[in-house]
Design a protein around this motif. Structure first.
Motif, PDB file in Angstrom:
ATOM      1  N   PRO A  62      11.329  23.697 -40.305  1.00 42.05           N
ATOM      2  CA  PRO A  62      10.685  24.271 -39.110  1.00 42.05           C
ATOM      3  C   PRO A  62      11.198  23.717 -37.780  1.00 42.05           C
ATOM      4  N   ARG A  63      11.803  22.540 -37.791  1.00 39.82           N
ATOM      5  CA  ARG A  63      12.310  21.969 -36.545  1.00 39.82           C
ATOM      6  C   ARG A  63      13.737  22.415 -36.232  1.00 39.82           C
ATOM      7  N   LEU A  64      14.294  23.237 -37.090  1.00 41.90           N
ATOM      8  CA  LEU A  64      15.674  23.686 -36.904  1.00 41.90           C
ATOM      9  C   LEU A  64      15.789  24.659 -35.735  1.00 41.90           C
ATOM     10  N   VAL A  65      16.793  24.455 -34.897  1.00 40.20           N
ATOM     11  CA  VAL A  65      17.159  25.432 -33.872  1.00 40.20           C
ATOM     12  C   VAL A  65      18.278  26.287 -34.463  1.00 40.20           C
ATOM     13  N   HIS A  66      18.024  27.566 -34.618  1.00 40.82           N
ATOM     14  CA  HIS A  66      18.994  28.495 -35.208  1.00 40.82           C
ATOM     15  C   HIS A  66      19.599  29.327 -34.081  1.00 40.82           C
ATOM     16  N   ALA A  67      20.897  29.194 -33.883  1.00 38.07           N
ATOM     17  CA  ALA A  67      21.572  29.883 -32.777  1.00 38.07           C
ATOM     18  C   ALA A  67      22.576  30.885 -33.327  1.00 38.07           C
ATOM     19  N   SER A  68      22.494  32.120 -32.834  1.00 36.77           N
ATOM     20  CA  SER A  68      23.386  33.187 -33.288  1.00 36.77           C
ATOM     21  C   SER A  68      24.225  33.703 -32.139  1.00 36.77           C
ATOM     22  N   LEU A  69      25.509  33.915 -32.416  1.00 37.54           N
ATOM     23  CA  LEU A  69      26.433  34.489 -31.447  1.00 37.54           C
ATOM     24  C   LEU A  69      26.923  35.819 -31.990  1.00 37.54           C
ATOM     25  N   SER A  70      26.856  36.871 -31.176  1.00 42.10           N
ATOM     26  CA  SER A  70      27.307  38.191 -31.610  1.00 42.10           C
ATOM     27  C   SER A  70      28.066  38.856 -30.479  1.00 42.10           C
ATOM     28  N   ALA A  71      28.671  39.994 -30.782  1.00 39.91           N
ATOM     29  CA  ALA A  71      29.399  40.742 -29.751  1.00 39.91           C
ATOM     30  C   ALA A  71      28.435  41.494 -28.851  1.00 39.91           C
ATOM     31  N   PHE A  72      27.440  42.153 -29.457  1.00 41.59           N
ATOM     32  CA  PHE A  72      26.465  42.947 -28.718  1.00 41.59           C
ATOM     33  C   PHE A  72      25.061  42.547 -29.146  1.00 41.59           C
ATOM     34  N   SER A  73      24.073  42.873 -28.328  1.00 45.72           N
ATOM     35  CA  SER A  73      22.683  42.542 -28.636  1.00 45.72           C
ATOM     36  C   SER A  73      21.864  43.821 -28.785  1.00 45.72           C
ATOM     37  N   GLY A  74      20.557  43.646 -28.959  1.00 48.77           N
ATOM     38  CA  GLY A  74      19.661  44.796 -29.072  1.00 48.77           C
ATOM     39  C   GLY A  74      19.296  45.085 -30.512  1.00 48.77           C
ATOM     40  N   ASP A  75      18.501  46.136 -30.700  1.00 49.58           N
ATOM     41  CA  ASP A  75      18.007  46.498 -32.026  1.00 49.58           C
ATOM     42  C   ASP A  75      18.629  47.780 -32.560  1.00 49.58           C
ATOM     43  N   ASP A  99      22.333  50.483 -32.992  1.00 48.67           N
ATOM     44  CA  ASP A  99      23.633  50.456 -33.659  1.00 48.67           C
ATOM     45  C   ASP A  99      24.647  49.576 -32.933  1.00 48.67           C
ATOM     46  N   GLN A 100      24.495  49.438 -31.608  1.00 52.38           N
ATOM     47  CA  GLN A 100      25.471  48.645 -30.860  1.00 52.38           C
ATOM     48  C   GLN A 100      25.529  47.204 -31.353  1.00 52.38           C
ATOM     49  N   HIS A 101      24.386  46.687 -31.767  1.00 54.09           N
ATOM     50  CA  HIS A 101      24.311  45.299 -32.216  1.00 54.09           C
ATOM     51  C   HIS A 101      25.198  45.047 -33.429  1.00 54.09           C
ATOM     52  N   LEU A 102      25.502  46.101 -34.186  1.00 53.19           N
ATOM     53  CA  LEU A 102      26.291  45.969 -35.409  1.00 53.19           C
ATOM     54  C   LEU A 102      27.786  46.072 -35.163  1.00 53.19           C
ATOM     55  N   ARG A 103      28.166  46.415 -33.937  1.00 58.70           N
ATOM     56  CA  ARG A 103      29.593  46.573 -33.647  1.00 58.70           C
ATOM     57  C   ARG A 103      30.313  45.224 -33.667  1.00 58.70           C
ATOM     58  N   PRO A 104      31.518  45.198 -34.227  1.00 63.97           N
ATOM     59  CA  PRO A 104      32.333  43.990 -34.111  1.00 63.97           C
ATOM     60  C   PRO A 104      32.946  43.926 -32.724  1.00 63.97           C
ATOM     61  N   GLY A 105      33.352  42.755 -32.300  1.00 65.13           N
ATOM     62  CA  GLY A 105      33.969  42.649 -30.981  1.00 65.13           C
ATOM     63  C   GLY A 105      34.492  41.257 -30.708  1.00 65.13           C
ATOM     64  N   ILE A 106      35.563  41.183 -29.931  1.00 60.36           N
ATOM     65  CA  ILE A 106      36.103  39.913 -29.471  1.00 60.36           C
ATOM     66  C   ILE A 106      36.224  39.981 -27.949  1.00 60.36           C
ATOM     67  N   ASP A 107      36.685  38.908 -27.356  1.00 59.71           N
ATOM     68  CA  ASP A 107      36.741  38.797 -25.898  1.00 59.71           C
ATOM     69  C   ASP A 107      37.394  40.005 -25.231  1.00 59.71           C
ATOM     70  N   ALA A 108      38.589  40.392 -25.680  1.00 61.60           N
ATOM     71  CA  ALA A 108      39.328  41.461 -25.015  1.00 61.60           C
ATOM     72  C   ALA A 108      38.583  42.789 -25.079  1.00 61.60           C
ATOM     73  N   LEU A 109      37.989  43.079 -26.227  1.00 59.41           N
ATOM     74  CA  LEU A 109      37.222  44.318 -26.349  1.00 59.41           C
ATOM     75  C   LEU A 109      36.019  44.294 -25.414  1.00 59.41           C
ATOM     76  N   ILE A 110      35.354  43.150 -25.345  1.00 60.10           N
ATOM     77  CA  ILE A 110      34.168  43.042 -24.491  1.00 60.10           C
ATOM     78  C   ILE A 110      34.560  43.167 -23.020  1.00 60.10           C
ATOM     79  N   GLN A 111      35.704  42.625 -22.632  1.00 62.90           N
ATOM     80  CA  GLN A 111      36.159  42.799 -21.253  1.00 62.90           C
ATOM     81  C   GLN A 111      36.297  44.279 -20.918  1.00 62.90           C
ATOM     82  N   ALA A 112      36.864  45.037 -21.843  1.00 66.77           N
ATOM     83  CA  ALA A 112      37.044  46.471 -21.611  1.00 66.77           C
ATOM     84  C   ALA A 112      35.702  47.200 -21.567  1.00 66.77           C
TER      85      ALA A 112
END
Length: 394
Positions: free
Chosen positions: A128-141, A143-156
């Protein structure tokens, strides 16, 4: 000149005694965890048998083929443990290791760890004391949240390439992974905030950072302006900074090249006109105030460049800086590492252990109360597997 990273006997690193599991790759996640290393955490890098993606990106410059420029600056002082998450036994080992951790940082596609029984809810029920941190390309609930992405794609996708085009109109992609770098620091900030909340309230939390969200926030003034602009005026964004009242701002020609100059603040504009020997410009109605200067960028640039032609870039930088005006040469990387700013900031760090010596770039924050961690070189793949897993191995 390089700064040697050394241990400090009066160590007061704020994360000393905390364990972080780093299941991220490439730049953003590893950078966030490197910040935590510098704050004193034991960061255990969980890697697949082939190593994380950044470990396998090599330099293509002849003679540098063994250099891993994405891995080297973000893994000082970490421990490497190899676990194959396709193996049930290794999944069990990771669960046991997570029970001993303060922070669990992961950058898998949404849903991947849940299917393996390693999702945030499972880990935090066990710890219960664990801090769980997630990094993703997109957020929200959606279909966008499921998209893959890296820096260059996100810049575009995020609009960061606005105004950056080649002569033929093709987008010009900057070499630095600016979204990754900013996201790494935002992720570290979010983790530290969750740890502070845990200290005050007794429980960990689940935090999420998305590259896209960070990229949009980096452009908040421009996106805000667009939110207030009717669609038919969207072309205003194509010129980037020039659609803001920030003139003079940017590159201007001097006698031998380009000078980067910023004097849009009224005080700095007045100082600039004095250094140029053109105080009369303050009375010119085209340049009378900040808004008018922005409305006459072509005339302003021509007038300034006529005056700037009298000296070299180096001479103008010296004169303008002495007067309190922001000015700089436009440096390439080879010039940067030889510059006074780079040397005085001691941004290059040398770490040594076991006959290995590595030179890398430090994380940007500096502390007076303690010496940052990360005093050993980047780990060899799986170097610490036996030591870290210990009794949890089956």
């Amino acid at each position: 000149m390089t700064a040697a990273v050394t241990a400090d006997v009066t160590d007061r690193r704020p994360m000393e005694g905390m364990r972080v599991l780093d299941l991220t790759s490439n730049v953003a996640g590893p950078l966030a965890c490197q910040v935590l290393v510098d704050l004193g955490a034991e960061v255990v890098k969980i890697e697949p048998p082939t190593g994380e993606a950044g470990r396998n990106i090599r330099s293509t410059i002849p003679g540098q083929e063994d250099l891993r420029p994405y891995f080297l600056p973000h893994h000082r002082g970490k421990k490497s443990v190899v676990l194959d998450l396709h193996d049930d036994g290794d999944v069990t080992r990771l669960l046991a290791l997570a029970d001993t951790a303060d922070v669990f940082v992961q950058g898998f596609r949404p849903g991947v760890l849940d299917r393996l029984g390693l999702g945030a809810d499972v880990l935090r029920r066990r710890n219960p004391r664990l801090v769980h941190a997630s990094l993703s390309a997109f957020s929200g609930d959606g279909d966008q949240h499921l998209r893959p992405g890296i820096d260059a794609l996100i810049q575009a996708e995020s609009g960061l390439l606005t105004g950056l085009t080649r002569a033929d109109g093709a987008p010009l992609l900057p070499a630095p992974t600016v979204v990754d770098a900013c996201s790494g620091h935002v992720l570290a900030q979010a983790i530290l905030a969750a740890l502070l909340a845990r200290e005050r309230h007794g429980q960990g939390d689940a935090v999420e950072v998305a590259l896209y969200d960070v990229a949009v926030s980096m452009q908040a003034p421009h996106i805000t302006r667009q939110l207030h602009t009717v669609p038919e005026h969207a072309h205003l964004t194509e010129t980037g900074r020039s659609s803001m009242a920030v003139a003079p701002s940017g590159p201007f020609r001097a006698a031998d090249g380009w000078l980067m100059l910023f004097a849009y603040v009224p005080k700095h504009w007045n100082l600039l006109t004095e250094v140029l020997g053109r105080p009369d410009l303050r009375a010119d109605p085209r340049f009378a105030d900040q808004l008018e200067r922005a409305r006459h960028p072509v005339e302003l640039a021509a007038t300034l460049e006529t005056a700037l032609a009298a000296h070299t870039v180096a001479e103008w930088v010296e004169l303008l800086t002495a007067a309190g005006v922001m000015a700089s040469p436009v440096r390439g990387w080879s010039s940067v590492i030889g510059s006074a700013a780079f040397a005085e900031a001691e941004l290059a760090v040398t770490v040594e252990a076991g006959g290995r010596t590595e030179l890398a770039v430090r994380t940007p924050a500096r502390y007076r109360g303690f010496t940052p961690g990360g005093v050993t070189p980047t780990p060899l793949l799986g170097e610490h597997t036996d030591d870290v897993l210990g009794a949890v191995r089956t």
